[in-house]
Motif scaffolding. Structure first.
Motif, PDB file in Angstrom:
ATOM      1  N   ALA A 158       4.627   2.736  -6.053  1.00  0.00           N
ATOM      2  CA  ALA A 158       5.752   1.817  -5.826  1.00  0.00           C
ATOM      3  C   ALA A 158       5.277   0.465  -5.301  1.00  0.00           C
ATOM      4  CB  ALA A 158       6.758   2.440  -4.862  1.00  0.00           C
ATOM      5  N   HIS A 159       4.071   0.434  -4.740  1.00  0.00           N
ATOM      6  CA  HIS A 159       3.509  -0.794  -4.179  1.00  0.00           C
ATOM      7  C   HIS A 159       2.340  -1.331  -5.017  1.00  0.00           C
ATOM      8  CE1 HIS A 159       5.911  -0.543  -0.530  1.00  0.00           C
ATOM      9  NE2 HIS A 159       5.723   0.761  -0.610  1.00  0.00           N
ATOM     10  N   LYS A 160       2.272  -0.942  -6.276  1.00  0.00           N
ATOM     11  CA  LYS A 160       1.149  -1.329  -7.130  1.00  0.00           C
ATOM     12  C   LYS A 160       0.967  -2.842  -7.197  1.00  0.00           C
ATOM     13  CE  LYS A 160      -0.789  -0.897 -11.724  1.00  0.00           C
ATOM     14  NZ  LYS A 160      -0.568  -0.517 -13.103  1.00  0.00           N
ATOM     15  N   ASP A 161       2.060  -3.583  -7.180  1.00  0.00           N
ATOM     16  CA  ASP A 161       1.948  -5.036  -7.249  1.00  0.00           C
ATOM     17  C   ASP A 161       1.293  -5.642  -6.008  1.00  0.00           C
ATOM     18  OD1 ASP A 161       4.222  -4.308  -5.742  1.00  0.00           O
ATOM     19  OD2 ASP A 161       5.246  -6.185  -6.200  1.00  0.00           O
ATOM     20  N   GLU A 162       1.084  -4.849  -4.967  1.00  0.00           N
ATOM     21  CA  GLU A 162       0.457  -5.311  -3.722  1.00  0.00           C
ATOM     22  C   GLU A 162      -0.981  -4.815  -3.564  1.00  0.00           C
ATOM     23  OE1 GLU A 162       3.021  -3.923  -0.567  1.00  0.00           O
ATOM     24  OE2 GLU A 162       4.798  -4.421  -1.744  1.00  0.00           O
ATOM     25  N   TRP A 163      -1.478  -4.017  -4.487  1.00  0.00           N
ATOM     26  CA  TRP A 163      -2.779  -3.369  -4.331  1.00  0.00           C
ATOM     27  C   TRP A 163      -3.936  -4.332  -4.116  1.00  0.00           C
ATOM     28  CZ3 TRP A 163      -2.982   0.927  -8.640  1.00  0.00           C
ATOM     29  CH2 TRP A 163      -2.141   1.988  -8.275  1.00  0.00           C
ATOM     30  N   LEU A 164      -3.873  -5.516  -4.653  1.00  0.00           N
ATOM     31  CA  LEU A 164      -4.990  -6.450  -4.527  1.00  0.00           C
ATOM     32  C   LEU A 164      -4.864  -7.355  -3.295  1.00  0.00           C
ATOM     33  CD1 LEU A 164      -5.602  -7.345  -8.279  1.00  0.00           C
ATOM     34  CD2 LEU A 164      -6.700  -5.575  -6.866  1.00  0.00           C
ATOM     35  N   GLU A 165      -3.791  -7.199  -2.537  1.00  0.00           N
ATOM     36  CA  GLU A 165      -3.587  -7.958  -1.301  1.00  0.00           C
ATOM     37  C   GLU A 165      -4.058  -7.090  -0.149  1.00  0.00           C
ATOM     38  OE1 GLU A 165       0.544  -9.159  -1.155  1.00  0.00           O
ATOM     39  OE2 GLU A 165       0.496  -9.622  -3.304  1.00  0.00           O
ATOM     40  N   VAL A 166      -5.327  -7.212   0.189  1.00  0.00           N
ATOM     41  CA  VAL A 166      -5.948  -6.321   1.171  1.00  0.00           C
ATOM     42  C   VAL A 166      -5.657  -6.735   2.608  1.00  0.00           C
ATOM     43  CG1 VAL A 166      -8.155  -5.407   1.990  1.00  0.00           C
ATOM     44  CG2 VAL A 166      -7.757  -5.704  -0.459  1.00  0.00           C
ATOM     45  N   MET A 167      -5.746  -8.020   2.882  1.00  0.00           N
ATOM     46  CA  MET A 167      -5.584  -8.493   4.259  1.00  0.00           C
ATOM     47  C   MET A 167      -4.149  -8.938   4.531  1.00  0.00           C
ATOM     48  SD  MET A 167      -8.613  -7.755   5.009  1.00  0.00           S
ATOM     49  CE  MET A 167      -9.032  -8.333   6.618  1.00  0.00           C
ATOM     50  N   ARG A 168      -3.719  -8.762   5.783  1.00  0.00           N
ATOM     51  CA  ARG A 168      -2.377  -9.194   6.185  1.00  0.00           C
ATOM     52  C   ARG A 168      -2.291 -10.703   6.154  1.00  0.00           C
ATOM     53  NH1 ARG A 168       0.072  -5.275  10.796  1.00  0.00           N
ATOM     54  NH2 ARG A 168      -0.759  -3.368   9.947  1.00  0.00           N
TER      55      ARG A 168
END
Length: 153
Positions: A143-153
């Protein structure tokens, strides 16, 4: 001040990451066209949540099995001791390829009717599995696949 470590993940400030994510955790060129690429597949926010052990165990079994249906570059798939994610160890599987294999394999978990090798003959703790737990964790991760490459806050 913490002492520097020779373990890559110990050098990662776990307070600054934003799970879920897919992160290249290391590369090692062994020569002759062999490059080991280690991926950090983080399902849960470190120090805030974790996966139950039967869920971890079942995801590990299924991913180790299913990923090999889509690539011959997987060397190993292993859980993190902190129970927040997994490591995929590959031979030259670049991140875009890994994400494709990962997505297909996670989809296989969602349609699975059993955990492969979840028995006393093929597994050291055959009773310690949860297909339902694995499927719930995978649904959330996907469900969060679109965020997978955003590693850092």
């Amino acid at each position: 001040m913490t002492k520097r470590s020779n373990v890559e993940s110990f050098e990662l400030d776990h307070r600054l990451v934003a799970a879920p994510y897919v992160r290249v955790a290391g590369r090692q060129d062994l020569g002759d066209g062999t490059e080991i690429i280690k991926y950090d597949l983080r399902f849960c926010q470190p120090n805030e949540e974790h996966l139950d052990m039967p869920t971890v165990h079942s995801i590990e079994h299924m991913m180790a099995n299913f990923m090999r249906n889509y690539t011959d570059k997987l060397i190993g798939f292993a859980p993190m001791g902190c129970q927040t994610g997994f490591y995929a160890i590959t031979n030259g599987l670049e991140q875009d390829e890994l994400i494709e294999v990962l997505t297909k394999s996670l989809g296989d978990i969602l349609t699975a009717t059993e955990v492969p090798a979840a028995n006393v003959t093929q597994c050291g703790w055959g009773a310690n599995h949860s297909l339902e737990g694995a499927q719930a964790a995978v649904r959330d991760y996907l469900a969060h696949k679109d965020e997978w490459l955003e590693v850092m806050r």
